[in-house]
Design an enzyme around this catalytic site. Structure first.
Site, PDB file in Angstrom:
ATOM      1  N   ALA A 256      70.150  -4.662  -6.115  1.00  0.00           N
ATOM      2  CA  ALA A 256      68.711  -4.830  -6.050  1.00  0.00           C
ATOM      3  C   ALA A 256      68.397  -6.253  -5.610  1.00  0.00           C
ATOM      4  CB  ALA A 256      68.067  -4.568  -7.404  1.00  0.00           C
ATOM      5  N   GLU A 292      66.598  -8.613 -12.167  1.00  0.00           N
ATOM      6  CA  GLU A 292      65.693  -8.940 -11.052  1.00  0.00           C
ATOM      7  C   GLU A 292      64.384  -9.513 -11.584  1.00  0.00           C
ATOM      8  OE1 GLU A 292      67.317  -8.997  -8.412  1.00  0.00           O
ATOM      9  OE2 GLU A 292      68.914  -7.634  -9.034  1.00  0.00           O
TER      10      GLU A 292
HETATM   11 ZN    ZN Z   1      70.704 -11.948  -9.089  1.00  0.00          ZN
END
Ligand code: ZN
Length: 850
Positions: A256, A292
């Site tokens: 991600a 994230e």
């Molecule tokens: Zn990272």
């Protein structure tokens, strides 16, 4: 290779800074127009008369101008130079119109298409495939983005500030480097929720997915909300925009990406239902969503000055997501799992030709440095720092870090300085953890006389490529002492080792203590201490430190497995009884018991044998490990059925840790039963499974004893249309194939109509499983080596990043016998001879070649 290397020592501040960026995208699959207006200003920190170099790759320049005056300079292969003579003296505006082709962008870097939707990936150096720009993280600017497209959903960073039919405009007020830019346009549906920050500001949360997937987002959303709350409570960090968007895409090279306000995820780490995702999938979704999100402060608000500082954001953010998962689940279990991964990936890397420091000093292709060393060892280094300065010192240092460097592009020097300033500690020696590669070996011996127990420690770090000489590091060694009754006579104490050799004295002891060294795995080192099986069994039974309790069992198993491989030993009651006691001890967390029952992996064993000077024979390791499992199955046979029944979950499925731990233990028991009942119980478990953990777990049990063909067919007809679930179907068959059948099974599956090799998840599920089957990959025929090299050569022209990453399967060649070494070298040479080889794969193959 060396002539194209980029070096940390050559860092120069940018010649120009950027005050603002405005971009307009007219989206079309093969001819997207990108209009840019960039306000530049000379950088006072870099006085002198400098040309302005703009990065740019695969761009068709239509026109460009400086303050309205057309630019006459022509771009080269990697960018455009605006000569100093053409630049106004003060600030100026650069405008450009370029054309790009997202539909033919198979590298999945820059602006590309996935299932008809537009999306971007700019870290590390993908923005230069979108427009001409100083594509380096120390150039930060606020962005305004206008997207023109008939796609129903148009997204970019920041807040949506205007919209109309066929267009939308997004404004990101927070200055950011180009690698955090993102744009998405597609036919998407949102799973939405809301969050109120600690200061009372409302934030709209959306997870955008393809129509049909909106029912699979609840767990990711719940994880996001818990992450946001946790970062407020634990680090005092609040979210800073009106909206937080996450988009799931099927074609993605990594897990991600933390783009400001618009995270883009591999759909594998978003979509989950009990029927389609395993407990491990749920845990990974929780961890990656958190990771994230946490980047918003550690990465985005404070970013990296240059890519050598990658661990500044990644090591810290991994450390934070590990703390979070521990808080959400179990710290003991999380620590054990993290150490298992560290040893399997980072120790492996650190002991081979790809070893590099946590902060590398040079690279050819930065994409090759998103490694276990930068991420996982980077996180370990922070864990050591926290142990050394204490929880309070850590909290003060982090507050200072956020206060001092918010809005900046920082370095490891800046990071260590906040710890020095907040705690008064000198970290000059500690810094070696960032600059020296290799896993230190920590040798421990003891003396006992007159009530005084002395621990002698010696540290040695073996040479690594380009770093023949190593220096002593600061090693926090967490130690506890037990007496013969299992009572703790010294609670966990952190010894600070700073010398090559050092001794620590403990007096006034009534009896000779049993030491528990390196509790909680307090440093990423290999502990070497001659320990008797009795002592290991004692610690497995009595250690109060859960990590070392598990570690004792693991060491017992590894010692035994090593003796089985080298001396034809067979499992005796010392190991079997000790393990049986843990397996059936209902006072212990089932997740912990499941981990204790997990046998050492074959690759791990090969690594350990090699480290002790023995050339590992993959076939023998494989056979011995199975023999070990058989012995355990026989020993536990009377208990297993009862264990399986008692662990059945009565209510509806919940992904939380307690239930997942019970399923893990149940499946560990099922795997053992399967070795004695021919698969009866597993086949029944497969039929009655109402969640993917048990469905896939039961199938794996069957495949492991060479059965399960009809179940595989059932699985395929049930899940044939589900990409993520079918990835598991591909992997399992290869991971559990017999060594001599692994290459052939893989080849057969690459002929399967659903083998879409351009999709990174599918490619990894097949070729990654090939290298994940240790005995099959290292089969003496060399078939698997050839097959992997064939596919790397085929993938490389389309997707160099993924090809390069998967080539690390060959990094362990030096462990094996001369025949295997020669076979692997032949394949590396074949890769290096491939026409048009990418810089990515070339660098990797070069570094791995003898
Ligand atoms: Zn990272």
């Amino acid at each position: 290779m060396t002539d194209t290397a980029i070096r940390l020592a050559d860092y120069l501040a940018p010649s120009h800074l950027i005050e603002s960026v405005a971009l307009t995208f007219r989206l079309a699959p093969e001819a997207t127009l990108v209009l840019s207006t960039i306000r530049f200003t000379p950088n006072k920190a870099r006085p002198g008369s400098h040309d302005l170099r703009l990065d740019g790759e695969n761009l068709t320049l239509i026109e460009a101008a400086i303050d309205g005056v057309p630019v006459t300079a022509e771009p080269d292969e990697t960018g455009l130079t605006l000569p100093w003579a053409d630049l106004p003296e003060g600030p100026f505006t650069f405008t450009a119109e370029v054309e790009i082709s997202p539909a033919t962008n198979t590298a999945l870097e820059g602006l590309y298409m996935s299932n008809g939707m537009y999306c971007t990936q700019c870290e590390a150096e993908g923005f230069r495939k979108i427009t001409f720009y100083p594509d380096r993280p120390d150039v930060m600017a606020p962005f305004r983005v206008r997207i023109e497209s008939d796609m129903p959903v148009l997204l970019s960073n920041g807040n949506e500030t205007a919209t109309g039919p066929g267009w939308a405009e997004w404004t990101d007020p927070w200055p950011k480097p180009a690698y955090l830019f993102a744009l998405v346009a597609g036919d998407l549906i949102a799973h939405s929720a809301g969050f109120t920050t600690m200061s009372g500001r409302p934030v709209a949360l959306n997870i955008w997915v393809r129509p049909g997937d909106e029912g699979r987002c609840a767990y990711a959303m719940d994880s996001l909300i818990r992450s946001m709350r946790w970062d407020e409570q634990t680090y005092g960090r609040e979210y800073d925009l009106d909206v937080f968007n996450i988009v799931a895409v099927d074609d993605f090279n990594m897990g991600a990406m933390e783009n400001k306000g618009l995270n883009i995820f591999n759909s594998k780490y978003v979509l989950a239902l009990p029927e389609t995702a395993t407990d491990d999938d749920f845990a990974r979704i929780e961890a990656i969503i958190a990771h994230e999100y946490f980047h918003n402060w550690t990465g985005n608000r404070i970013t990296c000055r240059d890519w050598f500082q990658l661990c500044l954001k990644e090591g810290l953010t991994v450390f934070r997501d590990q703390q979070f998962s521990g808080d959400m689940r179990s710290h003991a279990v999380k620590r054990i799992e993290d150490v298992l991964t560290l040893r399997a990936r980072q120790f492996r890397e650190d002991g081979g030709p790809l070893a590099h420091p946590v902060r590398p000093e040079e690279y050819v292709e930065i994409n090759n440095f998103y490694t276990a060393t930068v991420y996982e060892k980077g996180a370990e280094v922070i864990g050591m720092l926290k142990r050394l300065v204490g929880d309070d010192g850590y909290a003060r240092a982090l507050d200072l870090y956020f206060q001092r460097h918010d809005g900046e592009a920082a370095t490891i020097e800046d990071w260590l300085k906040v710890f020095e300033d907040a705690t008064g500690r000198d970290l000059a020696q500690f810094k070696r953890w960032y600059s020296e590669a290799g896993t230190p070996r920590l040798k421990a011996t003891e003396d006992w006389a007159d009530g005084v127990w002395t621990l002698h420690l010696e540290q040695v770090t073996p040479p690594t490529p380009g770093q023949p000489l190593k220096h002593p590091k600061v090693i926090p060694v967490a130690l506890g002492l037990l007496n013969g009754n299992g009572d703790e006579v010294l609670p966990t104490t952190v010894l600070e080792m700073t010398e090559a050799k050092q001794s620590f004295r403990f007096d006034k002891l009534a009896t000779r203590p049993i030491p528990s060294i390196l509790r909680g795995f307090s440093a990423p080192v290999i502990l070497e201490r001659a320990t008797s099986p009795e002592e290991r069994a004692f610690l497995l039974a009595h250690d109060t430190d859960p990590f070392n309790k598990w570690e004792a069992g693991r060491a017992l198993a590894k010692d035994l497995l090593a003796r089985m491989v080298t001396d034809n030993a067979s499992p005796g009651p010392d190991w079997l009884d000790a393990l049986a006691r843990v397996a059936t001890d209902d006072s212990l967390d089932p997740a912990f018991r499941a981990l204790a029952l997990r046998l050492p992996g074959e690759d791990d064993m090969a690594q350990t044998l090699h480290a002790s000077g023995i050339t590992p024979d993959p076939a023998r390791i494989h056979a011995a490990r199975r023999q070990m499992a058989d012995a355990l199955a026989r020993r536990l046979q009377p208990e297993l059925a009862g264990l399986i029944d008692s662990l059945a979950e009565p209510g509806p499925f919940t992904p939380e840790a307690r239930a997942a731990g019970r399923r893990a233990l149940r499946l560990a028991a099922l795997a053992l039963v399967t070795r004695t009942d021919g698969g009866l119980r597993a086949a029944e478990a497969f039929r009655s499974a109402n969640n993917m953990t048990e469905e896939v777990g039961a199938l794996a049990c069957l495949l492991d004893i060479g059965r399960g063909q009809s179940e595989l067919d059932t699985f395929e007809s049930r899940w044939g249309k589900d990409r993520l679930v079918m990835d598991k179907w591909f992997s399992l068959q290869i991971l559990y194939a017999a060594p001599e059948a692994t290459a052939e099974t893989t080849r057969r599956l690459t002929d399967h109509p659903a083998f879409d090799w351009k999709n990174p998840n599918r490619f990894r599920s097949v070729l990654g499983a090939l290298s994940g089957n240790h005995a099959g990959f290292h089969h003496a025929s060399g078939d698997s080596y050839r097959l992997l090299a064939d596919w790397l050569i085929r993938l490389d022209p389309l997707n160099p990043q993924t090809a390069a990453r998967m080539s690390t399967a060959f990094e362990t060649w030096a462990r094996y016998d001369a025949d295997r070494q020669a076979l692997i070298q032949t394949e590396l040479d074949r890769v290096l001879a491939a026409p048009g080889l990418s810089r990515d794969l070339a660098e990797m193959a070069e570094r791995m070649r003898r």
